[in-house]
Design an enzyme around this catalytic site. Structure first.
Site, PDB file in Angstrom:
ATOM      1  N   GLU A  54      20.003 -23.892 -10.408  1.00  0.00           N
ATOM      2  CA  GLU A  54      20.151 -23.783  -8.957  1.00  0.00           C
ATOM      3  C   GLU A  54      21.604 -23.632  -8.518  1.00  0.00           C
ATOM      4  O   GLU A  54      21.942 -23.864  -7.354  1.00  0.00           O
ATOM      5  CB  GLU A  54      19.505 -25.008  -8.302  1.00  0.00           C
ATOM      6  CG  GLU A  54      18.023 -25.123  -8.583  1.00  0.00           C
ATOM      7  CD  GLU A  54      17.423 -26.410  -8.080  1.00  0.00           C
ATOM      8  OE1 GLU A  54      17.214 -26.506  -6.854  1.00  0.00           O
ATOM      9  OE2 GLU A  54      17.166 -27.315  -8.876  1.00  0.00           O
ATOM     10  N   SER A  56      13.748 -25.790  -6.449  1.00  0.00           N
ATOM     11  CA  SER A  56      13.831 -24.344  -6.193  1.00  0.00           C
ATOM     12  C   SER A  56      12.728 -23.555  -6.878  1.00  0.00           C
ATOM     13  O   SER A  56      12.847 -22.356  -7.098  1.00  0.00           O
ATOM     14  CB  SER A  56      15.200 -23.791  -6.609  1.00  0.00           C
ATOM     15  OG  SER A  56      16.195 -24.246  -5.727  1.00  0.00           O
ATOM     16  N   TYR A  97      14.697 -17.793  -1.196  1.00  0.00           N
ATOM     17  CA  TYR A  97      16.106 -17.450  -0.963  1.00  0.00           C
ATOM     18  C   TYR A  97      16.355 -15.963  -0.725  1.00  0.00           C
ATOM     19  O   TYR A  97      17.496 -15.531  -0.710  1.00  0.00           O
ATOM     20  CB  TYR A  97      16.951 -17.951  -2.140  1.00  0.00           C
ATOM     21  CG  TYR A  97      16.827 -19.448  -2.310  1.00  0.00           C
ATOM     22  CD1 TYR A  97      17.300 -20.315  -1.333  1.00  0.00           C
ATOM     23  CD2 TYR A  97      16.211 -20.002  -3.425  1.00  0.00           C
ATOM     24  CE1 TYR A  97      17.172 -21.688  -1.455  1.00  0.00           C
ATOM     25  CE2 TYR A  97      16.081 -21.380  -3.570  1.00  0.00           C
ATOM     26  CZ  TYR A  97      16.567 -22.209  -2.578  1.00  0.00           C
ATOM     27  OH  TYR A  97      16.422 -23.560  -2.717  1.00  0.00           O
ATOM     28  N   ARG A 137      14.495 -34.115   2.536  1.00  0.00           N
ATOM     29  CA  ARG A 137      13.427 -33.176   2.913  1.00  0.00           C
ATOM     30  C   ARG A 137      12.206 -33.491   2.064  1.00  0.00           C
ATOM     31  O   ARG A 137      12.317 -33.624   0.843  1.00  0.00           O
ATOM     32  CB  ARG A 137      13.841 -31.724   2.671  1.00  0.00           C
ATOM     33  CG  ARG A 137      12.875 -30.696   3.287  1.00  0.00           C
ATOM     34  CD  ARG A 137      13.051 -29.311   2.705  1.00  0.00           C
ATOM     35  NE  ARG A 137      12.480 -29.206   1.366  1.00  0.00           N
ATOM     36  CZ  ARG A 137      13.132 -28.753   0.287  1.00  0.00           C
ATOM     37  NH1 ARG A 137      14.395 -28.387   0.374  1.00  0.00           N
ATOM     38  NH2 ARG A 137      12.525 -28.705  -0.882  1.00  0.00           N
ATOM     39  N   ASP A 165       8.284 -32.233   1.104  1.00  0.00           N
ATOM     40  CA  ASP A 165       7.357 -31.115   1.132  1.00  0.00           C
ATOM     41  C   ASP A 165       5.933 -31.643   1.077  1.00  0.00           C
ATOM     42  O   ASP A 165       5.605 -32.499   0.236  1.00  0.00           O
ATOM     43  CB  ASP A 165       7.611 -30.184  -0.053  1.00  0.00           C
ATOM     44  CG  ASP A 165       9.032 -29.629  -0.050  1.00  0.00           C
ATOM     45  OD1 ASP A 165       9.606 -29.493   1.045  1.00  0.00           O
ATOM     46  OD2 ASP A 165       9.562 -29.329  -1.135  1.00  0.00           O
ATOM     47  N   GLU A 167       6.625 -33.514  -2.924  1.00  0.00           N
ATOM     48  CA  GLU A 167       7.872 -34.019  -3.503  1.00  0.00           C
ATOM     49  C   GLU A 167       8.885 -34.299  -2.400  1.00  0.00           C
ATOM     50  O   GLU A 167       8.745 -33.814  -1.268  1.00  0.00           O
ATOM     51  CB  GLU A 167       8.467 -33.032  -4.504  1.00  0.00           C
ATOM     52  CG  GLU A 167       8.816 -31.678  -3.918  1.00  0.00           C
ATOM     53  CD  GLU A 167       9.293 -30.705  -4.994  1.00  0.00           C
ATOM     54  OE1 GLU A 167      10.516 -30.497  -5.056  1.00  0.00           O
ATOM     55  OE2 GLU A 167       8.457 -30.167  -5.736  1.00  0.00           O
ATOM     56  N   ASN A 172      13.215 -34.441  -1.610  1.00  0.00           N
ATOM     57  CA  ASN A 172      14.476 -33.863  -2.076  1.00  0.00           C
ATOM     58  C   ASN A 172      15.650 -34.604  -1.448  1.00  0.00           C
ATOM     59  O   ASN A 172      15.728 -34.733  -0.222  1.00  0.00           O
ATOM     60  CB  ASN A 172      14.552 -32.381  -1.696  1.00  0.00           C
ATOM     61  CG  ASN A 172      13.425 -31.578  -2.308  1.00  0.00           C
ATOM     62  OD1 ASN A 172      13.561 -31.014  -3.371  1.00  0.00           O
ATOM     63  ND2 ASN A 172      12.285 -31.529  -1.620  1.00  0.00           N
ATOM     64  N   GLY A 200      18.268 -27.737   0.406  1.00  0.00           N
ATOM     65  CA  GLY A 200      19.046 -26.516   0.562  1.00  0.00           C
ATOM     66  C   GLY A 200      19.603 -26.414   1.975  1.00  0.00           C
ATOM     67  O   GLY A 200      18.928 -26.768   2.948  1.00  0.00           O
TER      68      GLY A 200
END
Length: 316
Positions: free
Chosen positions: A17, A153, A223, A262, A264, A277, A279, A283
């Site tokens: 990443e 990612s 991305y 964050r 998900d 998950e 984070n 990002g």
């Protein structure tokens, strides 16, 4: 009150990443500079400790994704040298970075998680791949989702709709880690829910609904501009939105996260929310969901970055 003058943004790293981290670091640096903060950007390497010791910044803002950046390693180093930094402490990072550990903790709090199995690479090779693949499909049914038990990612992550594809998905996964997480594939609306705490307790940002053009939110979809549609706030009812934000806040608290995170989730057709998950280093690029959610909440991304850095400075 101490003034924030000098911030060191750590970006890059040695994980797959790296490129995303560089872009995130650039976004944070540019945002802080717009507000008059002196910012230096550095990668991690053998000279980092010397740099932190000889020319210590007021605050370090780690924007490192993947291993070392999110598994607590860099945070341990920053604590060793006494450098104030933005984000979760090492122990919390380790919990969040290990998807099975995070799932276990959230399950204890009554949060729904996908059923699945953690399969080390050694078991795949030593116990007979064909038999294991058949048993996994029988145990959890199809479709399945295979991903490394650590990392982000979507590297090494593959949706599986047939037994024939499961073996290849595991091989791809093991290229990015020593253990695979094989889970039932949850159906529904995928949301990214940011959580922000600038000193008055964690607050959930508006959930971002993720609609990738190919149906899978892989690296390219994450991305590459135009590959994914984002809707913020998500196109869901108030009850589902509230449930999703509660899961994100629960994850932030239970995992012991700090400053921002964050989470998900998937919201099924029945409105039930499934945790995927969490984070610790979301990002922060122009196509990332955290800045998008902050904007939807009426927050200036640059001001958010400055407040997080200033909060770290006050913590000392």
């Amino acid at each position: 009150m101490a003034d924030l003058d000098r911030v060191l943004v750590l970006a890059g790293g040695l994980s797959p990443e790296h490129e995303v981290s560089v872009h995130s670091g650039r976004s944070v640096a540019e945002a802080l500079r717009r507000l008059g903060v002196e910012v230096q950007v550095a990668d991690v390497g053998s000279g980092l400790l010397e740099r932190l010791s000889q020319d210590p910044p007021q605050v370090v803002f780690p924007v490192l994704h993947g291993s070392a950046g999110e598994d607590g390693t860099i945070r341990e180093v920053l604590e060793l040298v006494g450098a104030p930094y933005v984000g979760a402490r090492p122990g919390a990072c380790r919990l969040a970075y290990s998807k099975p550990a995070a799932k276990a903790l959230l399950t204890e709090r009554g949060v729904r998680v996908p059923r699945g199995t953690v399969l080390p690479k050694s078991a795949f090779h030593d116990l007979g791949a064909p038999a294991l693949v058949e048993r996994l499909a029988d145990r959890w049914g199809l479709p399945l989702f295979v991903k490394p038990d650590r990392g982000g990612s979507a590297f090494g992550a593959t949706p599986v709709t047939s037994v024939q594809d499961l073996s290849a998905a595991l091989v791809s996964c093991f290229a990015y880690g020593d253990s695979a997480l094989v889970e039932e594939q949850m159906q529904g609306t995928e949301l990214a829910v940011g959580v922000l705490d600038t000193g008055e307790g964690p607050v959930a940002l508006p959930p971002v609904e993720i609609v990738p053009d190919g149906g899978v939110y892989d690296y390219a979809a994450r991305y590459t501009a135009g590959r994914t549609e984002f809707f913020c706030p998500a196109r869901l009812g108030t009850e589902a939105i509230t449930a999703a934000t509660e899961v994100a806040l629960t994850a932030h608290r239970v995992l012991g996260l700090r400053d921002f995170s964050r989470t998900d989730v998937i919201v099924g057709a029945d409105g039930r929310v499934t945790f995927l998950e969490a984070n610790v280093a979301p990002g922060l690029t122009e196509t990332s969901t955290f800045p998008m959610a902050a904007a939807a909440a009426g927050l200036d991304f640059a001001v958010v970055c400055r407040e997080l850095a200033h909060q770290a400075l006050l913590r000392g």
